[in-house]
Structures are given as structure tokens and as C-alpha cells.
Design a protein around this motif. Structure first.
Motif, short mmCIF file in Angstrom:
data_model
loop_
_atom_site.label_atom_id
_atom_site.label_comp_id
_atom_site.label_asym_id
_atom_site.label_seq_id
_atom_site.Cartn_x
_atom_site.Cartn_y
_atom_site.Cartn_z
N PHE A 14 0.83 -1.21 0.00
CA PHE A 14 0.00 0.00 0.00
C PHE A 14 0.86 1.25 0.00
CE2 PHE A 14 -2.30 3.34 2.31
CZ PHE A 14 -3.47 3.43 1.54
N LEU A 15 1.85 1.31 0.89
CA LEU A 15 2.70 2.50 0.98
C LEU A 15 3.56 2.66 -0.27
CD1 LEU A 15 3.87 2.51 4.72
CD2 LEU A 15 2.07 3.88 3.64
N ALA A 16 3.92 1.57 -0.92
CA ALA A 16 4.72 1.64 -2.14
C ALA A 16 3.97 2.34 -3.27
CB ALA A 16 5.14 0.24 -2.59
N GLN A 17 2.64 2.42 -3.13
CA GLN A 17 1.81 3.10 -4.12
C GLN A 17 1.32 4.47 -3.64
OE1 GLN A 17 -1.26 0.39 -5.86
NE2 GLN A 17 -0.36 -1.14 -4.52
N THR A 18 1.81 4.87 -2.47
CA THR A 18 1.34 6.11 -1.84
C THR A 18 2.45 7.16 -1.86
OG1 THR A 18 -0.12 4.86 -0.36
CG2 THR A 18 0.42 7.12 0.29
N PRO A 19 2.27 8.27 -2.61
CA PRO A 19 3.28 9.34 -2.58
C PRO A 19 3.34 9.98 -1.19
CG PRO A 19 1.82 9.56 -4.48
CD PRO A 19 1.20 8.54 -3.57
N PRO A 20 4.52 10.39 -0.71
CA PRO A 20 5.83 10.21 -1.34
C PRO A 20 6.57 8.97 -0.87
CG PRO A 20 6.06 11.70 0.49
CD PRO A 20 4.61 11.25 0.49
N PHE A 21 5.84 8.03 -0.22
CA PHE A 21 6.51 6.80 0.22
C PHE A 21 7.02 6.00 -0.96
CE2 PHE A 21 3.73 8.04 3.68
CZ PHE A 21 4.52 7.85 4.79
N PRO A 54 1.53 16.53 17.40
CA PRO A 54 1.36 15.13 16.99
C PRO A 54 2.47 14.24 17.53
CG PRO A 54 1.06 16.62 15.13
CD PRO A 54 1.60 17.44 16.26
N THR A 55 2.10 13.04 17.92
CA THR A 55 3.08 12.03 18.34
C THR A 55 3.32 11.02 17.23
OG1 THR A 55 1.36 10.63 19.30
CG2 THR A 55 2.39 12.27 20.76
N GLN A 56 2.60 11.19 16.11
CA GLN A 56 2.70 10.25 15.01
C GLN A 56 2.15 10.90 13.74
OE1 GLN A 56 0.23 7.33 16.90
NE2 GLN A 56 -1.67 8.15 16.08
N VAL A 57 2.43 10.29 12.61
CA VAL A 57 1.73 10.65 11.38
C VAL A 57 0.78 9.51 11.07
CG1 VAL A 57 3.55 12.12 10.44
CG2 VAL A 57 3.52 9.69 9.88
N ALA A 58 -0.29 9.81 10.36
CA ALA A 58 -1.29 8.80 10.02
C ALA A 58 -1.55 8.84 8.52
CB ALA A 58 -2.58 9.04 10.79
N ILE A 59 -1.45 7.69 7.89
CA ILE A 59 -1.78 7.56 6.48
C ILE A 59 -3.12 6.84 6.40
CG2 ILE A 59 -1.05 6.71 4.22
CD1 ILE A 59 1.53 6.71 6.96
N ILE A 60 -4.11 7.48 5.80
CA ILE A 60 -5.43 6.86 5.72
C ILE A 60 -5.37 5.64 4.80
CG2 ILE A 60 -7.88 7.18 5.16
CD1 ILE A 60 -6.95 8.94 7.45
N TYR A 61 -5.71 4.50 5.36
CA TYR A 61 -5.76 3.25 4.58
C TYR A 61 -7.17 3.06 4.02
CZ TYR A 61 -5.37 -1.71 3.40
OH TYR A 61 -5.37 -2.91 2.73
N GLN A 84 -8.99 11.25 2.52
CA GLN A 84 -9.38 9.86 2.24
C GLN A 84 -8.15 8.99 2.04
OE1 GLN A 84 -11.89 10.52 -1.13
NE2 GLN A 84 -10.29 11.52 -2.31
N SER A 85 -8.37 7.82 1.46
CA SER A 85 -7.31 6.83 1.32
C SER A 85 -6.06 7.41 0.68
CB SER A 85 -7.82 5.65 0.47
OG SER A 85 -6.82 4.68 0.30
N GLN A 86 -4.91 7.09 1.26
CA GLN A 86 -3.56 7.48 0.83
C GLN A 86 -3.18 8.91 1.23
OE1 GLN A 86 -3.72 6.28 -3.44
NE2 GLN A 86 -2.06 4.88 -2.90
N ASN A 249 -1.81 14.35 -1.52
CA ASN A 249 -3.17 13.86 -1.39
C ASN A 249 -3.29 12.47 -1.97
OD1 ASN A 249 -4.14 16.08 -0.13
ND2 ASN A 249 -5.37 16.83 -1.82
N GLY A 250 -4.23 11.71 -1.48
CA GLY A 250 -4.43 10.35 -1.96
C GLY A 250 -5.34 10.31 -3.16
N SER A 251 -5.85 9.13 -3.41
CA SER A 251 -6.73 8.94 -4.55
C SER A 251 -8.06 8.41 -4.04
CB SER A 251 -6.13 7.92 -5.52
OG SER A 251 -6.12 6.63 -4.93
N THR A 252 -9.02 8.29 -4.93
CA THR A 252 -10.31 7.75 -4.54
C THR A 252 -10.36 6.24 -4.75
OG1 THR A 252 -11.14 8.24 -6.76
CG2 THR A 252 -11.52 9.88 -5.06
#
Length: 280
Positions: A14-21, A54-61, A84-86, A249-252
Motif C-alpha cells: 500500500f505505501l509503495a503506491q502512496t506518494p511520497p513513500f 502530533p506524536t505520530q503521522v497517520a496515512i489513511i488506509y 481519504q485513502s492514501q 493527497n491520496g486517490s479515490t
């Protein structure tokens, strides 16, 4: 660590498809994923609160959260947009050293969370990954800075949300390292048709949140801050324009896209996050 019910490879895919990860090498991404955790946020539960660093970052799955801004003039929160997601939350406060994000789950949300220390570490060690954040401003950051600017102007009537959404699309970021900065060099570096606001750090007599004014009297300005100073530039009168794609930003698309035949991660697979964001 992540729940045993969930495969680490699913998070990595999932993260491999999520910019900028997607800018990280497979080795770097694998090391990062080992520090991630999946958490579930119930509808109405806050992921981040503006008053807390913040104590963390959150990536919406999976799911959606509503991003809120705090209007300094009315002392009220304003709904900005759905994430939303990503999409990634929490990074702006960590990068600036100033909390600025409020996000509340508008549906049940599954988020990949990464501890702040791990995020800041990869930010420094992976230059292209770090650039994606350092050279970009978040919507919450823009809203916070423009809210302070309108408050200074005693402007209580302008539509801050509309101004923010327009200015965000065209905003530019300049990062300055600690040390003395010659004003002539700085004037050449900053576009003259923009107003420049200090997003983090201190530049001469201009603290975080202030509007930078270069009068030419001072030959140099001292840059101070944990990561130097961060300036964000806005056009004086941003023209209305269609919303452009945001690189953070993520995608739909659904969260399981590209994950092959692996079973999807569901809300019941992950532990529920604490009721409130943890204290720093």
C-alpha cells in the motif's frame, strides 16, 4: 508493531503506491513498515487535535476523515475538506514544530500510523522523501497562517476558508538553514509579488506566524529554529482557480488496489486507537 492478523507485506504494498513513500527504496520502506502500526478510528473519533503536538503521522488506509481549521478571529473550527485513502495527516505539525491539525473520522477509519521520531528520522535520512514535505505546505498550515494574517488586519468578514483553498494551490515554500542570512540575498530569493509568512522558526525579529518585512536597513537576519526557518509565500490577491492535484493527497481508489489476491484489511482486524490523541 502491527496486528498479527495483518500482513506487513500488505502495508508495504500500500505505501509503495502512496506518494511520497513511493520515493523510498524497497530496503528503506521495509525498515519503515516495521515501525508502523494499524489503528482503527470510530466515526466521530479525533485522529489529531490542534492543541496537541502530533506524536505520530497517520496515512489513511480506508475511510474518510474531516480536516478542520481553527479561525483565530472567531475562535471556532471550520470544516476544510474530507481526507481519504492514501492521504497523510500529522506531518505539518511535526515539520513546523507547531501543532496545527484537527482531523475527525467521518466514517470508520483504518490508518497506518508511524511514530513521530521514526517519521522525522526518515525525513532527514531520505532527501527526496523529505523534499516532498519540506517543499510543500499543508492546508491546515495555510489556514493557520492566513487566519493570523487576517486577524492582524482586523479583517473579520473575509471568507477565510475560500481564501485558504485558493491560496493553497499557489503557495510556495522557502526553507532557510540556521545562521545569518543576508537581506539582499533573501530579497532575491523571495518572489516580490507575494506576501511571506513565517511558518516556523525565527527570522531576525520575525517569529513564527508573523509577516516578513524586509526594509533594507538590516544587512542580515539571524535564522533560528530546530530546523531553521520555514517561509510560505502567497499572492496578494489569489485568483479563483480550479483545485489542482496535491502531491500529498491520496486517490479515490480503494485501499486494496494493487494488493493482488491478499484478503483486504477490515476494521475488525485492527486495534482501536485511544479515544483521544496521545499527549506529546
Amino acid at each position: 508493531m502491527t496486528s498479527s492478523a495483518v500482513s506487513l507485506s500488505q502495508i508495504q504494498d500500500f505505501l509503495a503506491q502512496t506518494p511520497p513513500f513511493d520515493r523510498l527504496s524497497e530496503t528503506a520502506l521495509t525498515a519503515l513498515v516495521a515501525k508502523c502500526q494499524l489503528l482503527g478510528y470510530r466515526t466521530g473519533q479525533p485522529l489529531f487535535e490542534r492543541e496537541k503536538m502530533p506524536t505520530q503521522v497517520a496515512i489513511i488506509y480506508e475511510g474518510q476523515a474531516r480536516l478542520l481549521g481553527f479561525d483565530q478571529r472567531s475562535q471556532r473550527h471550520v470544516s476544510l475538506r474530507l481526507v481519504q485513502s492514501q492521504e497523510i495527516l500529522g506531518w505539518a505539525g511535526l515539520l513546523r514544530g507547531v501543532p496545527c491539525e484537527t482531523a475527525i473520522a467521518s466514517t470508520d477509519v483504518i490508518a497506518i500510523v508511524l511514530p513521530a521520531e521514526a517519521f522525522l528520522s526518515v525525513l532527514e535520512k531520505q532527501p527526496t522523501f523529505g523534499e516532498a514535505f519540506r517543499d510543500h505546505c499543508s492546508l491546515s498550515e495555510v489556514f493557520e497562517l492566513l487566519s493570523l494574517e487576517l486577524q492582524r488586519q482586523a479583517d473579520g468578514t473575509s471568507n477565510l476558508k475560500e481564501i485558504t483553498l485558493q491560496a493553497w494551490q499557489d503557495a510556495t515554500v522557502v526553507n532557510l538553514p540556521n545562521g545569518q542570512k543576508k537581506t539582499q540575498e533573501l530579497a532575491k530569493q523571495l518572489e516580490g509579488d507575494r506576501i511571506w509568512l513565517v511558518s516556523s522558526g525565527i527570522l531576525g525579529d520575525f517569529p513564527t506566524g508573523s509577516r516578513l518585512q524586509i526594509d533594507g536597513e538590516a544587512k542580515s537576519l539571524k535564522v533560528e529554529g530546530p530546523r531553521g526557518a520555514r517561509l510560505v509565500g502567497f499572492r496578494e490577491a489569489p485568483a479563483s482557480q480550479p483545485e489542482l492535484p496535491d502531491p500529498l493527497n491520496g486517490s479515490t481508489e480503494t485501499a486494496t488496489v494493487g494488493l493482488g489476491k491478499k484478503p483486504p484489511i477490515t476494521f475488525n482486524d485492527v486495534p482501536i486507537a485511544p479515544e483521544r490523541p496521545p499527549e506529546p
